[in-house]
Write an enzyme that holds these catalytic residues in place. Structure first.
Site, PDB file in Angstrom:
ATOM      1  N   ASP A  74     -17.856  -1.603   2.932  1.00 43.97           N
ATOM      2  CA  ASP A  74     -19.637  -2.699   2.526  1.00 43.97           C
ATOM      3  C   ASP A  74     -18.444  -4.049   3.509  1.00 43.97           C
ATOM      4  OD1 ASP A  74     -21.592  -1.577   2.583  1.00 43.97           O
ATOM      5  OD2 ASP A  74     -21.607  -2.389   0.980  1.00 43.97           O
ATOM      6  N   ASP A 134      -2.924   6.070   0.999  1.00 44.55           N
ATOM      7  CA  ASP A 134      -2.301   6.234   2.042  1.00 44.55           C
ATOM      8  C   ASP A 134      -0.741   5.809   2.017  1.00 44.55           C
ATOM      9  OD1 ASP A 134      -4.684   7.317   2.554  1.00 44.55           O
ATOM     10  OD2 ASP A 134      -5.379   7.035   4.337  1.00 44.55           O
ATOM     11  N   MET A 176      -4.607  13.906   1.624  1.00 45.74           N
ATOM     12  CA  MET A 176      -5.599  12.678   2.476  1.00 45.74           C
ATOM     13  C   MET A 176      -4.240  11.913   3.464  1.00 45.74           C
ATOM     14  SD  MET A 176      -8.037  10.941  -0.027  1.00 45.74           S
ATOM     15  CE  MET A 176      -9.462  11.386   0.178  1.00 45.74           C
ATOM     16  N   GLY A 177      -4.801  11.337   4.063  1.00 51.40           N
ATOM     17  CA  GLY A 177      -4.051  10.659   5.096  1.00 51.40           C
ATOM     18  C   GLY A 177      -4.855  10.947   6.841  1.00 51.40           C
ATOM     19  N   GLN A 298      -6.915  12.933  -5.692  1.00 48.07           N
ATOM     20  CA  GLN A 298      -6.095  12.553  -5.660  1.00 48.07           C
ATOM     21  C   GLN A 298      -5.612  11.419  -6.013  1.00 48.07           C
ATOM     22  OE1 GLN A 298      -3.782  14.069  -1.509  1.00 48.07           O
ATOM     23  NE2 GLN A 298      -6.610  14.314  -1.729  1.00 48.07           N
TER      24      GLN A 298
END
Ligand code: F6P
Length: 372
Positions: A74, A134, A176-177, A298
């Protein structure tokens, strides 16, 4: 006695609790500060949902994954309230003053830095810490969460080797990334992936297929391909660059919003691109190809020792800066020390893998294909 608020915002990651503990313990023990936690990111600040952070609440959390405060994506200035998007900045400011806060600590990634700057402009004394698996927050050497996620992803690449080898398969593993390729690149190098695809280097599907076939010709009957979730083919990268340029050129607010929606739609539709890539590779190579998406695995579990040390270093430095009355900055990791970087400098930037980075060179030198 200083009264300080603290919240965690954005995607969770290992090391958040170590950072909360670092800030609060150092603040309480060394500077006589008292802390109040806000639940679920900026929503807790807006809705005044709090949690006591006295000494007992901080016991045993150093090794815990996630965040005891809860988190959300948010934003105070664009928050969904009863189904309507509202600017809740004023409510956030009111909560801050209701608790007579001297400062607010916001722990998060790029989005959190932006929200913190927004609150700074609204008159609050904010200070931030960089977290994200990340590793793409600029002006810090590294963000906590990254080291743990890197180990998880590298372990997954390791484990996929034996099954790929047994079945003579190609396995595509999505890491991820979505904008930066640090995690895929690091996990690919550490796990010995044969191909690594990252957003910073748009790939050619033919080049990836050729790398697989070259291995087959050399008698290696399996391949592992580590792909960042935001990696793109050259065609996709061109399409996205065109949409970004249109957004840049848009003159009116309406046109800007329209262009921005189109760009967002592209990224939304790109989310499952590894499914298409897997099928394409199977079609071109004629080899059985499977996809493994590591996803939120992850981000889970116990933080690594390196992340605990980093989060404690940044958290305790944050307390020291608060005691001096410093605010409007992100506490960044710089070499063995820390540095206070003005939020204005951090916001809007992203730390991408630069061309020619030593990790890229190392991957190339061991014969890893980067999709080109
Ligand atoms: O920003 C951290 C991150 O884990 C990204 O790697 C990933 O794209 C995203 O968050 C996923 O977000 P969510 O948890 O909202 O699905």
């Amino acid at each position: 006695m200083k009264q300080v608020g603290i919240l965690t915002s954005g995607g969770d990651c290992p090391g958040l609790n170590a950072a909360i503990r670092g800030v609060c313990r150092a603040g309480q023990e060394n500077y006589g500060m008292s802390f109040i936690g806000f639940r679920d990111g900026f929503r807790g600040l807006v809705q005044d949902q709090t949690m006591e952070l006295e000494s007992k609440a901080l016991s045993g959390i150093l090794t815990l994954g996630g965040t005891i405060l809860g988190t959300s994506r948010d934003k105070p200035h664009r928050m969904l309230v009863s189904g309507k998007m509202c600017d809740m900045t004023e409510a956030a400011v009111e909560t801050y003053h209701r608790h007579h806060l001297d400062a607010l600590v916001c722990i998060g990634g790029g989005g959190t830095q932006k929200n913190a700057l927004h609150l700074k402009k609204a008159g609050l004394k904010v200070i931030t810490l960089p977290k994200t698996i990340d590793n793409d927050v600029p002006y810090t050497d590294v963000s906590f969460g990254f080291d743990t996620a890197l180990a998880i992803a590298a372990d997954a690449v390791d484990r996929l080797h034996s099954t790929a080898m047994s079945h003579h398969r190609v396995i595509v593993v999505e890491v991820m990334g979505h904008r930066a390729g640090w995690l895929a690149l690091g996990a690919g190098i550490a796990g010995g992936a044969d191909v690594i695809l990252i957003p910073e280097i748009p790939y050619k599907v033919d080049a990836v297929a050729e790398a697989v076939l070259r291995r087959t010709r050399a008698g290696k009957k399996f391949s592992i391909i580590a792909v960042a979730e935001g990696a793109m083919s050259r065609e996709q990268a061109k399409a996205v660059a065109k949409l970004a340029a249109a957004k840049e050129k848009a003159r009116t607010k309406a046109k800007k919003r329209e262009a921005s929606d189109k760009l967002q739609k592209f990224h939304q539709e790109h989310l499952d691109h590894t499914v298409g890539l897997t099928q394409e590779l199977q079609d071109i190579t004629g080899m059985e190809t499977r996809l493994t998406i590591l996803g939120h695995l992850q981000r889970g579990g116990t933080p690594s020792a390196a992340d605990r040390v980093l989060a404690t270093r940044l958290g305790t430095s944050c307390a020291a800066l608060l005691s001096e009355g410093t605010h409007g900055v992100m506490v960044a990791a710089r070499g063995d020390g820390t540095e206070a970087v003005p939020l204005e400098k951090v916001v809007g930037g992203k730390k991408f893998v630069p061309p020619g980075h030593p990790w890229i060179e190392a991957a190339k030198r061991v014969g890893t294909c980067l999709g080109v």
